[in-house]
Design an enzyme around this catalytic site. Structure first.
Site, PDB file in Angstrom:
ATOM      1  N   HIS A 109      -4.765  -3.090   6.031  1.00 51.30           N
ATOM      2  CA  HIS A 109      -4.446  -2.400   4.769  1.00 51.30           C
ATOM      3  C   HIS A 109      -3.818  -3.429   3.823  1.00 51.30           C
ATOM      4  O   HIS A 109      -2.603  -3.510   3.692  1.00 51.30           O
ATOM      5  CB  HIS A 109      -3.520  -1.210   5.022  1.00 51.30           C
ATOM      6  CG  HIS A 109      -3.495  -0.225   3.878  1.00 51.30           C
ATOM      7  ND1 HIS A 109      -3.766   1.121   4.031  1.00 51.30           N
ATOM      8  CD2 HIS A 109      -3.246  -0.397   2.560  1.00 51.30           C
ATOM      9  CE1 HIS A 109      -3.673   1.730   2.853  1.00 51.30           C
ATOM     10  NE2 HIS A 109      -3.349   0.828   1.941  1.00 51.30           N
TER      11      HIS A 109
ATOM     12  N   GLN B  65       3.830  -0.944   3.076  1.00 51.16           N
ATOM     13  CA  GLN B  65       4.444  -0.091   2.060  1.00 51.16           C
ATOM     14  C   GLN B  65       5.619   0.726   2.578  1.00 51.16           C
ATOM     15  O   GLN B  65       6.396   1.248   1.782  1.00 51.16           O
ATOM     16  CB  GLN B  65       3.371   0.837   1.471  1.00 51.16           C
ATOM     17  CG  GLN B  65       2.303   0.068   0.708  1.00 51.16           C
ATOM     18  CD  GLN B  65       1.191   0.963   0.199  1.00 51.16           C
ATOM     19  OE1 GLN B  65       0.207   1.184   0.891  1.00 51.16           O
ATOM     20  NE2 GLN B  65       1.329   1.489  -1.015  1.00 51.16           N
TER      21      GLN B  65
ATOM     22  N   ASN C 171      -9.148  -0.984   5.036  1.00 52.89           N
ATOM     23  CA  ASN C 171      -8.836  -0.011   3.997  1.00 52.89           C
ATOM     24  C   ASN C 171      -9.437  -0.440   2.660  1.00 52.89           C
ATOM     25  O   ASN C 171      -9.245  -1.575   2.221  1.00 52.89           O
ATOM     26  CB  ASN C 171      -7.319   0.105   3.840  1.00 52.89           C
ATOM     27  CG  ASN C 171      -6.941   1.081   2.743  1.00 52.89           C
ATOM     28  OD1 ASN C 171      -7.143   2.285   2.886  1.00 52.89           O
ATOM     29  ND2 ASN C 171      -6.426   0.576   1.634  1.00 52.89           N
ATOM     30  N   GLU C 172     -10.136   0.491   2.032  1.00 56.69           N
ATOM     31  CA  GLU C 172     -10.737   0.237   0.714  1.00 56.69           C
ATOM     32  C   GLU C 172     -11.448  -1.114   0.690  1.00 56.69           C
ATOM     33  O   GLU C 172     -11.169  -1.997  -0.128  1.00 56.69           O
ATOM     34  CB  GLU C 172      -9.703   0.368  -0.403  1.00 56.69           C
ATOM     35  CG  GLU C 172      -9.193   1.799  -0.486  1.00 56.69           C
ATOM     36  CD  GLU C 172      -8.393   2.140  -1.730  1.00 56.69           C
ATOM     37  OE1 GLU C 172      -7.903   1.220  -2.389  1.00 56.69           O
ATOM     38  OE2 GLU C 172      -8.260   3.336  -2.032  1.00 56.69           O
TER      39      GLU C 172
HETATM   40  C1  BGC Z   1      -4.251   2.196  -1.429  1.00 55.57           C
HETATM   41  C2  BGC Z   1      -2.788   2.512  -1.237  1.00 55.57           C
HETATM   42  C3  BGC Z   1      -2.128   2.698  -2.585  1.00 55.57           C
HETATM   43  C4  BGC Z   1      -2.787   3.865  -3.270  1.00 55.57           C
HETATM   44  C5  BGC Z   1      -2.169   4.294  -4.579  1.00 55.57           C
HETATM   45  C6  BGC Z   1      -4.927   2.950  -2.536  1.00 55.57           C
HETATM   46  O1  BGC Z   1      -5.666   2.046  -3.275  1.00 55.57           O
HETATM   47  O2  BGC Z   1      -4.953   2.294  -0.227  1.00 55.57           O
HETATM   48  O3  BGC Z   1      -2.201   1.486  -0.488  1.00 55.57           O
HETATM   49  O4  BGC Z   1      -0.745   2.841  -2.488  1.00 55.57           O
HETATM   50  O5  BGC Z   1      -4.134   3.570  -3.485  1.00 55.57           O
HETATM   51  O6  BGC Z   1      -2.360   3.366  -5.596  1.00 55.57           O
END
Ligand code: BGC
Length: 430
Positions: free
Chosen positions: A111, A17, A155-156
């Site tokens: 990520h 990003q 991540n997530e």
């Molecule tokens: C993610 C980010 C994303 C953010 C805002 C999260 O789900 O980890 O990469 O930019 O939310 O939508």
């Protein structure tokens, strides 16, 4: 409302990003498919691959003590088994630049993006992903692990599960985008992380997390390791159908990862809004009329953060770090109000015994918001898309003041210090 002395105060980014030019990733291929699920390609992003030192100077100048960033697998292992020392050296410089400025580096190993060869190998829909990911973590942690303050594996990790229904509808609605994306990646669309939430994903992901954690721990035993999860406040209408829909959702999307996180050093909680389940038991994607929405179309609901932390703590008893919380808005006053209210909900949860060790705002810079491109602005710092100049927003100054004071009272006094803080870090204001 004060916080403990060693509280983590940070801002987060993710490689794809902000770095720019991540052309060897599956995401880049999808962005350039015609037609594409992405409204625009990431291109140079925020050029942070070159500008990381300036960005860290801003972060440190504000008063934050932690930088959460991600290490890009597509750069570190551009072809299977071929690891790039040059790129590992780059991330070593990023980590060194953190410590030089008294910033704790918190690195995320995955990520959303994969190297293209990983997508062709099946990606997150294939059985080899956990071993592939673990080997990359092992090599990366051997090179960099002991210099990290915190490590996040995936991540997530549960996002594919929570997106499952939406993504299957999207696939049916846009078959041309699926076909073009698959041709561009040379792989099924489900190999890409955001589309991967099908049968078997959860087991694969948990295994990948465990192997990654072990690999990082082997190289850097003292470094706290955890996963991060997308956890929203879930609210049910007062009916049995709604209540059982919430518990089924939590059982599917949260429970397996809560279980896995019990053995971890910390759990990263990432919250953006509240999910409402209607009387009929259906998730109501669109909030009711009259509810304030963010640029993402989410309900403005900063207090969802405290609720999510309470849920995670009750299920795991694992110390929590808020690794993402933020709002997409052009109105920085709303961002400031959002941060204050989110932190008040964190503080209230802590007063009730929830063990929360830090708060990392998403995101440091206005950046590439995945399929939505550059329009949503989550950043504490604006980025001129033409010149790449950074512009510190009042919310950045406020969060820095809160961090320095380790307390929320500072938020009230910060507005008039916006200009001087901008000057202090050598960046002009808007
Ligand atoms: C993610 C980010 C994303 C953010 C805002 C999260 O789900 O980890 O990469 O930019 O939310 O939508």
């Amino acid at each position: 409302m004060t916080f403990p002395a060693d509280f983590v105060w940070g801002a987060a980014t993710a490689a794809h990003q902000v770095e720019g030019g991540n052309w060897n990733s599956d995401c880049w291929a999808l962005e350039h498919a015609k037609p594409s699920f992405f409204v625009e390609p990431s291109g140079v992003a925020c050029d942070q691959f070159a500008r990381y030192a300036d960005d860290l100077a801003i972060l440190a100048g504000l008063g934050l003590n932690t930088y959460r960033f991600s290490i890009e697998w597509a750069r570190v292992e551009p072809e299977e088994g071929a690891f790039s020392q040059q790129i590992l050296d780059h991330y070593k410089r990023v980590i060194d630049a953190c410590w030089t400025r008294n910033i704790q580096p918190m690195a995320t190993f995955h990520h959303f993006t994969n190297p293209r060869w990983v997508a062709r190998d099946g990606g997150w829909a294939g059985d080899r992903i956990a071993d592939r990911f673990a080997r990359y973590c092992e090599v990366t942690a051997e090179a960099l692990g002991d210099q990290l303050a915190y490590a996040c594996t995936i991540n997530e990790i549960n996002l594919p599960d929570s997106l499952e229904e939406l993504m299957s509808r999207v696939k049916t609605k846009y078959p041309e985008r699926v076909a073009a994306g698959e041709a561009a990646m040379g792989a099924p669309i489900e190999s890409f992380f955001l589309f991967a939430g099908l049968e078997g994903y959860t087991q694969r992901a948990v295994r990948a997390h465990h192997l990654a954690r072990d690999a990082i721990k082997a190289a850097a035993p003292h470094v706290p390791v955890g996963m991060t999860m997308s956890i929203q406040e879930c609210e049910a209408e007062d009916t049995d159908a709604a209540r059982s829909a919430v518990s089924a959702y939590k059982q599917r999307v949260y429970a397996p990862y809560y279980e896995a996180a019990k053995a971890d050093d910390f759990l990263g909680v990432q919250t953006y809004t509240r999910m409402r389940f209607g009387a009929d038991g259906k998730y109501t994607r669109r909030p009711p009329q009259g509810v304030e929405l963010t640029q993402m179309g989410y309900e403005y609901r900063p207090k969802a953060l405290g609720a999510a932390c309470r849920d995670a703590w009750a299920a795991t008893q694992t110390p929590i770090i808020v690794t993402e919380s933020g709002i997409a808005t052009q109105d920085d006053d709303r961002r400031r109000a959002f941060i204050r209210s989110a932190l008040a909900s964190v503080s209230a949860a802590m007063a009730d015994g929830v063990d929360i060790r830090g708060y990392v705002y998403w995101t440091l810079l206005d950046n590439f918001e995945w399929m939505s491109g550059y329009a949503p602005t989550f950043g504490l710092v604006g980025v001129d898309r033409r010149t790449m100049a950074r512009a510190i927003k009042p919310s950045a100054v406020m969060i820095g003041e809160i961090a320095r004071a380790n307390g929320l009272d500072a938020a009230e006094k910060s507005a008039d210090r916006v200009l001087s803080a901008g000057a202090a870090v050598g960046v002009s204001d808007r």
